[in-house]
Design an enzyme around this catalytic site. Structure first.
Site, PDB file in Angstrom:
ATOM      1  CD  GLN A  24      -2.473   1.758   0.640  1.00  0.00           C
ATOM      2  OE1 GLN A  24      -2.187   2.372  -0.388  1.00  0.00           O
ATOM      3  NE2 GLN A  24      -3.966   1.537   0.782  1.00  0.00           N
ATOM      4  NE  ARG A  27      -4.807   7.612   2.548  1.00  0.00           N
ATOM      5  CZ  ARG A  27      -5.192   8.653   1.724  1.00  0.00           C
ATOM      6  NH1 ARG A  27      -5.201   8.533   0.714  1.00  0.00           N
ATOM      7  NH2 ARG A  27      -5.733   9.812   2.393  1.00  0.00           N
ATOM      8  CB  SER A  70     -20.550   7.666   5.035  1.00  0.00           C
ATOM      9  OG  SER A  70     -20.983   7.418   3.685  1.00  0.00           O
ATOM     10  N   GLY A 115     -24.240   2.028   4.227  1.00  0.00           N
ATOM     11  CA  GLY A 115     -23.346   0.821   3.674  1.00  0.00           C
ATOM     12  C   GLY A 115     -22.298   0.815   2.985  1.00  0.00           C
ATOM     13  N   GLY A 157      -8.700  -0.149  -1.325  1.00  0.00           N
ATOM     14  CA  GLY A 157      -9.765  -0.145  -0.543  1.00  0.00           C
ATOM     15  C   GLY A 157      -9.504  -0.087   0.868  1.00  0.00           C
ATOM     16  CD  GLU A 158      -4.319  -0.162   4.729  1.00  0.00           C
ATOM     17  OE1 GLU A 158      -4.048  -0.018   5.618  1.00  0.00           O
ATOM     18  OE2 GLU A 158      -3.882  -0.141   3.540  1.00  0.00           O
ATOM     19  NE  ARG A 160     -13.326   1.867  -0.760  1.00  0.00           N
ATOM     20  CZ  ARG A 160     -12.892   1.335  -2.070  1.00  0.00           C
ATOM     21  NH1 ARG A 160     -13.803   0.343  -2.475  1.00  0.00           N
ATOM     22  NH2 ARG A 160     -11.927   1.619  -2.439  1.00  0.00           N
ATOM     23  CG  ASN A 175      -3.567   3.216  -3.593  1.00  0.00           C
ATOM     24  OD1 ASN A 175      -4.519   3.575  -2.668  1.00  0.00           O
ATOM     25  ND2 ASN A 175      -3.592   1.745  -3.680  1.00  0.00           N
TER      26      ASN A 175
END
Length: 302
Positions: A54, A56, A70, A75, A95-96, A98, A130
């Site tokens: 990753q 980020r 949210s 969902g 999607g880390e 999320r 990313n």
């Protein structure tokens, strides 16, 4: 409504298929692979590990809490992407945020696209995806480009094709990595923009870079003013910011004492004095850790 229910049931059915040891899918040639690969599946969060590739590294706690709220309300709108490692073991590709926010909410499962990829393919997928994000800072993007060069052996031309960016854009990001690490941190923390960073690259001496960086922070210089300051430096070899109309040259007692302040706080301290004798002292800091260090110094002086 019937379509949504059918889709959710399909996801649950595929999840059960993945948990069956007799259907441990490891490649696209395996039985039932076509039913799983590329499909959205409700995957247990406990089966997923974060991606070591990753790019980020900064995750704002506040933004994670907002995303968690949210998700609790609406969902997961966009599924995450994972690659299958072994039975009931998956690794995040993208999607880390999320994934982290879903854990904060206390969800047990998350919708996920299933991929099968080796480490190099996974790294490339993670980096390329990313880079496309809008919320990465310039240094994170630059580091992602550098990793594609170092670990995937992509040329800048190949990267341009993969990420859909001009080669000159990629070059501009990579050049940011020549800046002093303190300046890179300042850019990541939002103290200066990429425009400031690009201007500072024109100064090879990193000591001078830092001097100009502190001038940018102290005087809240725009990119245009920074470029002008650097042009003047390249001509005169002197870093000089013009005084504002409402300030005058610091009196002798300040000139004598400012060195003590700078030495104590570990930074060049800026002092401005107006014509009526009033003034202000500015103490710059370059990160949360630096801020806390300065705070302890002040508290210890009481």
């Amino acid at each position: 409504m019937a379509k949504a229910t059918k889709k959710q049931a399909l996801g649950r059915g595929l999840s059960a298929l993945l948990k069956d040891p007799e259907n441990d899918i490891q490649s696209v040639q395996d039985k039932n692979a076509d039913k799983v690969i590329g499909n959205i599946i409700e995957l247990d969060l406990d089966f997923i590990e974060v991606n070591p590739f990753q790019p980020r590294t900064n995750f704002s706690e506040e933004s994670l809490q907002e995303l968690a709220s949210s998700i609790k309300e609406l969902g997961i709108i966009q599924p995450i992407t994972v690659r299958k490692l072994s039975l009931n073991k998956y690794q995040l590709v993208s999607g880390e945020r999320r994934f982290r926010a879903s854990k904060l909410v206390g969800l047990e499962t998350i919708p996920a696209y299933i991929r099968i990829a080796n480490d190099q393919e996974s790294l490339e997928m993670a980096l390329v995806e990313n880079i496309q994000r809008q919320d990465l800072d310039p240094i994170e993007i630059a580091l992602s480009y550098q990793r594609l060069i170092d670990e995937i052996n992509l040329t800048q031309e190949q990267m341009s094709e993969r990420v859909g960016k001009k080669r000159s854009t990629i070059t501009n990001y990579l050049r940011l990595l020549k800046l002093d690490p303190i300046i890179q941190t300042g850019m990541r923390d939002g103290f200066i923009s990429m425009g400031h960073g690009r201007a500072l690259i024109a100064v090879e001496d990193q000591t001078v870079q830092l001097d100009i960086y502190e001038k940018i922070l102290q005087n809240e210089l725009s990119v245009r003013n920074t470029e002008a300051l650097i042009r003047n430096y390249n001509t005169s070899k002197e870093v000089k910011v013009p005084s504002k109309d409402n300030t005058e040259e610091a009196p002798k007692y300040i000139k004598k004492g400012i060195g003590v302040f700078s030495e104590y706080f570990g930074h060049k301290i800026d002092v401005k004095v107006s014509k009526n004798g009033k003034g202000k002292i500015t103490i710059p800091f370059h990160s949360e850790e630096d801020f806390n260090r300065i705070k302890k110094l002040i508290q210890g002086a009481k």
